[in-house]
Motif scaffolding. Sequence first.
Motif, PDB file in Angstrom:
ATOM      1  N   THR A 151     -25.577  12.163  -5.592  1.00 38.19           N
ATOM      2  CA  THR A 151     -26.173  11.899  -6.911  1.00 38.19           C
ATOM      3  C   THR A 151     -26.608  10.452  -7.068  1.00 38.19           C
ATOM      4  O   THR A 151     -27.149  10.076  -8.099  1.00 38.19           O
ATOM      5  N   THR A 170     -23.757  14.152 -11.761  1.00 36.45           N
ATOM      6  CA  THR A 170     -25.010  14.573 -12.376  1.00 36.45           C
ATOM      7  C   THR A 170     -25.485  13.646 -13.499  1.00 36.45           C
ATOM      8  O   THR A 170     -26.691  13.505 -13.723  1.00 36.45           O
ATOM      9  N   ARG A 176     -36.627  10.988 -21.059  1.00 39.67           N
ATOM     10  CA  ARG A 176     -35.391  11.615 -21.500  1.00 39.67           C
ATOM     11  C   ARG A 176     -35.687  12.532 -22.690  1.00 39.67           C
ATOM     12  O   ARG A 176     -36.373  12.137 -23.623  1.00 39.67           O
ATOM     13  N   PHE A 222     -28.365  11.261 -13.124  1.00 42.39           N
ATOM     14  CA  PHE A 222     -29.755  11.696 -13.215  1.00 42.39           C
ATOM     15  C   PHE A 222     -30.313  11.476 -14.623  1.00 42.39           C
ATOM     16  O   PHE A 222     -31.502  11.258 -14.801  1.00 42.39           O
ATOM     17  N   LEU A 223     -29.434  11.590 -15.616  1.00 48.83           N
ATOM     18  CA  LEU A 223     -29.885  11.378 -16.998  1.00 48.83           C
ATOM     19  C   LEU A 223     -29.993   9.899 -17.315  1.00 48.83           C
ATOM     20  O   LEU A 223     -30.941   9.455 -17.932  1.00 48.83           O
ATOM     21  N   ASP A 224     -28.953   9.159 -16.921  1.00 50.03           N
ATOM     22  CA  ASP A 224     -28.946   7.724 -17.152  1.00 50.03           C
ATOM     23  C   ASP A 224     -28.492   7.038 -15.866  1.00 50.03           C
ATOM     24  O   ASP A 224     -27.299   7.011 -15.559  1.00 50.03           O
ATOM     25  N   PRO A 225     -29.435   6.509 -15.096  1.00 51.69           N
ATOM     26  CA  PRO A 225     -29.080   5.897 -13.807  1.00 51.69           C
ATOM     27  C   PRO A 225     -28.132   4.705 -13.952  1.00 51.69           C
ATOM     28  O   PRO A 225     -27.543   4.272 -12.971  1.00 51.69           O
ATOM     29  N   ARG A 230     -34.081  14.880 -17.410  1.00 54.64           N
ATOM     30  CA  ARG A 230     -35.314  14.185 -17.783  1.00 54.64           C
ATOM     31  C   ARG A 230     -36.517  15.005 -17.336  1.00 54.64           C
ATOM     32  O   ARG A 230     -36.401  15.879 -16.468  1.00 54.64           O
TER      33      ARG A 230
END
Lengths: 260, 302
Positions: free
Chosen positions: B23, B266, A46, B269-272, A56
């Motif tokens: 997603t 979306t 990240r 994708f940053l924090d599943p 990421r």
Amino acid sequence: MALKKHIIDLQVVSVEALGERFVLLKCTDPNAPLPPMMPGQFAQLRVDGSKETFLRRPISINFVDAKQNQIWFLVQLVGAGSRALGRLKEGDTLNALLPLGNGFSMPVSAEKKHLLVGGGVGTAPLLYLGAQMNLMGMRPTFLLGARTKDMLLQMEDFQRVGDVYVTTEDGSAGEKGFVTQHSILFKQHFDRISVCGPSPMMKAVAKFARANSVPCEVSLENMMACGLGACLCCVEKTVKGNVCVCTEGPVFDINELTWE
Amino acid sequence: MANLSTSIGALQMKNPVMTASGTFGYGIEFEDVVDLTAIGGIIVKGTTFLPRQGNDYPRMAETPSGMLNCVGLQNKGVQYFCETIYPKIRKIDTQMIVNVSGSSPEDYARCAECIDALEDIHAIELNISCPNVHDGGMAFGVTTEGASSVVRAVRKAYGKTLIVKLSPNVTDIVSIAKAVEAEGADSVSLINTLMGTAIDIEKRKRMLSIGTGGLSGPCVKPVALRMVYQVAKAVNIPVIGLGGIASATDAIEFIMAGASAIEIGTANFLDPAISAKVAQGINDWLDAHNIASVRDIIGVAE
């Protein structure tokens, strides 16, 4: 059986500049032993703090030091995201999703001769791969290529793990030229080749391997968003159609790919 | 502990947080890192009657606070879903919803009919708004006639909860919402991605293989929120809000704008694990404000 994936707040132990264009990040999990990881797998790191670096960054696992509970990432400073990773300081937190994807095939017996070919920052996963082979009682051969001597990375580490041969495009170290021109390829027979590096280099090695009927795996680095097989952005054309590099790869047998 | 349960037509959900199609895979890809049962609903990736290879690589570009994609509905077809995926996901304790796409009204209807036969799938989301395919997709979603024709065909073939996902790439989203409501849709979800592009200035070339893609992420949130507010005021069916939601605060904004449930896209994708955190965060906010049920704040924004 896939290895269990984790989201971990890693702590940065050290940040070492390797020349002007590369940074070696050594990180630990301060709270628990790091999970099992295979050579060739990668992490989604990240990158916070900027609207330009929204997603990421997929970074291969350079090395896992089980004794020190450390994981290493070798980062090439190319864009805003990698430069943000390069600005991390000792003690910073680095949120990682790992381990992702499939690793390289391991040799079936210690007698087999295994050649690991790397170019540029693509040498990164080969260090951990070689170290795992050492644990099997095997000493691999490395063939590492770079533009110049200054861009050969972690040479002492590689020499500890295996026999190292080098090419540089300007001839400042090892043999002058590309890895596929190195004399070792024509002097020794190898039972398997594992490759990671720029696409033209991997295609050239794949061609050599195919011509000599040597099993060969390559590690791809297509752009991706999720790393988990959900966004379907990192696809590669294969004999099975479009597949996600993050989950079906990043390591592929060259016979699965549609390369000429 | 507030009451987070909500409903979309006949579909009952334990909380208003869903994951957006495309997603979150089939959910199972994320099970190592998030408790799937903490999510109200999982909308699995876009499914078509026949398999589709999708568009060529590159399919994405990172943009400020967001991303563009032009995946183009890559999937293995409804038969693969029914035979291979459904047995693996049918018993997960959340609402599993299938996103259905097609290239003609009949094509959508055939796919929906196959899903209708699956007893543990209680809803579909009709994708009439994909900007990344030439045949069908958004072409249906940008006119009231096109949207109506697809919903009419699917409504005959599908008896359970029918959600229609709307495109923001229109001059008047309210008229499209009203048109699909009139054809018997049980709910509308909005917004799908906004059509955009990005250029690599060194290569003097657009970055995506087909030139354009759909924009998503926090950058689209204000647009999405405005459209949800407008549509929720105009229709009598429940609205599902999505577009850039990345926190419980974002989610509550959409609920106050009139959404009975929300989707997270979306941000996965940053924090599943974000979807479970948002569900918890909504609960915490309601508790902190002594509000008994999430239903009490739906559409309260002036």
